[in-house]
Scaffold this motif. Structure first.
Motif, PDB file in Angstrom:
ATOM      1  N   SER A  29       3.858  -6.652 -15.530  1.00 34.70           N
ATOM      2  CA  SER A  29       3.030  -5.449 -15.572  1.00 34.70           C
ATOM      3  C   SER A  29       3.865  -4.225 -15.932  1.00 34.70           C
ATOM      4  O   SER A  29       3.411  -3.341 -16.673  1.00 34.70           O
ATOM      5  N   ILE A  56      -2.839  -3.034 -15.561  1.00 34.22           N
ATOM      6  CA  ILE A  56      -3.692  -2.766 -14.399  1.00 34.22           C
ATOM      7  C   ILE A  56      -4.385  -4.045 -13.935  1.00 34.22           C
ATOM      8  O   ILE A  56      -4.558  -4.267 -12.725  1.00 34.22           O
ATOM      9  N   ASP A  59      -1.736  -5.745 -11.957  1.00 30.10           N
ATOM     10  CA  ASP A  59      -1.325  -5.018 -10.745  1.00 30.10           C
ATOM     11  C   ASP A  59      -2.149  -3.737 -10.654  1.00 30.10           C
ATOM     12  O   ASP A  59      -1.798  -2.720 -11.240  1.00 30.10           O
ATOM     13  N   GLY A  60      -3.223  -3.804  -9.917  1.00 29.93           N
ATOM     14  CA  GLY A  60      -4.130  -2.656  -9.809  1.00 29.93           C
ATOM     15  C   GLY A  60      -3.815  -1.726  -8.660  1.00 29.93           C
ATOM     16  O   GLY A  60      -4.641  -0.882  -8.293  1.00 29.93           O
ATOM     17  N   GLU A  61      -2.606  -1.857  -8.103  1.00 31.71           N
ATOM     18  CA  GLU A  61      -2.233  -1.026  -6.955  1.00 31.71           C
ATOM     19  C   GLU A  61      -1.113  -0.037  -7.285  1.00 31.71           C
ATOM     20  O   GLU A  61      -0.568   0.599  -6.385  1.00 31.71           O
ATOM     21  N   ASN A  62      -0.803   0.099  -8.561  1.00 30.64           N
ATOM     22  CA  ASN A  62       0.283   0.998  -8.962  1.00 30.64           C
ATOM     23  C   ASN A  62      -0.315   2.284  -9.545  1.00 30.64           C
ATOM     24  O   ASN A  62      -0.927   2.272 -10.618  1.00 30.64           O
ATOM     25  N   TYR A  63      -0.128   3.390  -8.844  1.00 38.61           N
ATOM     26  CA  TYR A  63      -0.734   4.656  -9.280  1.00 38.61           C
ATOM     27  C   TYR A  63      -0.204   5.110 -10.635  1.00 38.61           C
ATOM     28  O   TYR A  63      -0.902   5.795 -11.395  1.00 38.61           O
ATOM     29  N   SER A  88      -8.503   7.265  -9.603  1.00 43.19           N
ATOM     30  CA  SER A  88      -7.937   6.011  -9.100  1.00 43.19           C
ATOM     31  C   SER A  88      -6.477   6.184  -8.716  1.00 43.19           C
ATOM     32  O   SER A  88      -6.034   5.679  -7.672  1.00 43.19           O
ATOM     33  N   LYS A  91      -6.279   8.058  -5.398  1.00 40.64           N
ATOM     34  CA  LYS A  91      -6.583   7.245  -4.220  1.00 40.64           C
ATOM     35  C   LYS A  91      -5.377   6.408  -3.802  1.00 40.64           C
ATOM     36  O   LYS A  91      -5.153   6.166  -2.618  1.00 40.64           O
ATOM     37  N   LEU A  92      -4.610   5.956  -4.782  1.00 39.43           N
ATOM     38  CA  LEU A  92      -3.450   5.127  -4.493  1.00 39.43           C
ATOM     39  C   LEU A  92      -2.265   5.931  -3.983  1.00 39.43           C
ATOM     40  O   LEU A  92      -1.476   5.444  -3.167  1.00 39.43           O
ATOM     41  N   ASN A  93      -2.144   7.171  -4.468  1.00 38.72           N
ATOM     42  CA  ASN A  93      -0.995   7.992  -4.061  1.00 38.72           C
ATOM     43  C   ASN A  93      -1.305   9.474  -4.288  1.00 38.72           C
ATOM     44  O   ASN A  93      -1.265   9.954  -5.419  1.00 38.72           O
TER      45      ASN A  93
END
Length: 279
Positions: A29, A56, A59-63, A88, A91-93
């Protein structure tokens, strides 16, 4: 990995790179993220968007991925989608860097719109999103744009307040807000003196000074006209048109049947309206 030239078939390159990355410790990713950044820098935004979407998916958790996606979408003038991508990332960071980039994108979005009602909502949201530590840095830029949008919508008072905020004139804002409250709550009969630029200008009017009111029933343009004089000199007229009236102010027609003699200047409103009360 070195810079890639994936030629005409991007899908094949994605598959090949995914397979190669599985044999190394490098995050696939991150590989797609880095390549997407390079492509964006090379003005190849559509290809960059394809790659960042793959990143994404993996890995959909990387801002950082969503932030880059937003930048790519903005470069394509797809502002609404860029807005979603920044949301988005946020929300992550929730960090100042994301807030700043998001707010600046919204500024450019609002500035590009012909729909001023929509533009007003966007620039208002942008001001809210800005990090507290940067609100002063971008104060002039953001508040001037909001003021100009409000001008286009005919909201002159709110526009004036925005321009004052852009300049950092807090005392003037308090004064204007006090005048607005006075106009709403005063029990006095208030009038506005207009047409001053055709005589001696607005500068001659000072709070507390008294002016004379003379009815002009013979006035061919307006039989309800009321002339305003100072020491026998004409200085204007009592406002009697929707274009010159202020909210909660009496027009010349409203007061024509009163026993008029004098009025006392209260203040200058919005740099153009002489507000006075009947005495």
């Amino acid at each position: 990995m070195s810079e890639r030239q994936f030629g005409e078939n991007l899908d094949d390159w994605i598959v090949k790179t995914s397979q190669e990355s599985e044999k190394t410790s490098e995050s696939v990713s991150d590989v797609f993220f880095d390549e997407a950044k390079r492509l964006l820098d090379d003005s190849r935004a559509n290809e960059a968007l394809t790659l960042i979407n793959v990143a994404i998916e993996k890995d959909g958790e990387n801002y950082r991925y969503f932030t880059l996606k937003a930048e790519i979408l903005e470069s394509l003038n797809r502002y609404s989608e860029a807005d979603d991508a920044y949301a988005s990332a946020f929300k992550l960071n929730d960090i100042d860097e994301t807030r700043e980039k998001w707010a600046l994108m919204m500024y450019r979005w609002a500035n590009s719109l012909n729909d001023k009602t929509k533009a007003l909502k966007i620039i208002t949201d942008a001001i809210e999103i800005l990090p507290e530590g940067l609100k002063d840095t971008y104060r002039e830029k953001f508040w001037y744009l909001k003021g100009s949008i409000l001008d286009c919508l005919g909201q002159s008072i709110d526009s004036r307040i925005c321009y004052l905020k852009a300049e950092g004139f807090t005392d003037e804002i308090k004064e204007l807000e006090g005048q607005i409250e006075f106009l709403k709550s005063s029990k006095d009969t208030l009038i506005s003196i207009t047409g001053t630029r055709f005589y001696f200008g607005i500068e001659i009017f000072k709070p507390g000074m008294t002016v004379d009111l003379i009815k002009e029933p013979e006035n061919e343009h307006d039989p309800d006209a009321i002339r305003v004089e100072i020491d026998g000199e004409k200085v204007g007229y009592v406002a009697n048109s929707e274009y010159t009236l202020v909210e909660n102010i009496k027009s010349a027609s409203d007061i024509r049947d009163l026993d008029l003699k004098k009025a006392e200047v209260v203040f200058i409103y919005m740099d153009e309206h002489v507000i006075a009360k009947l005495v």
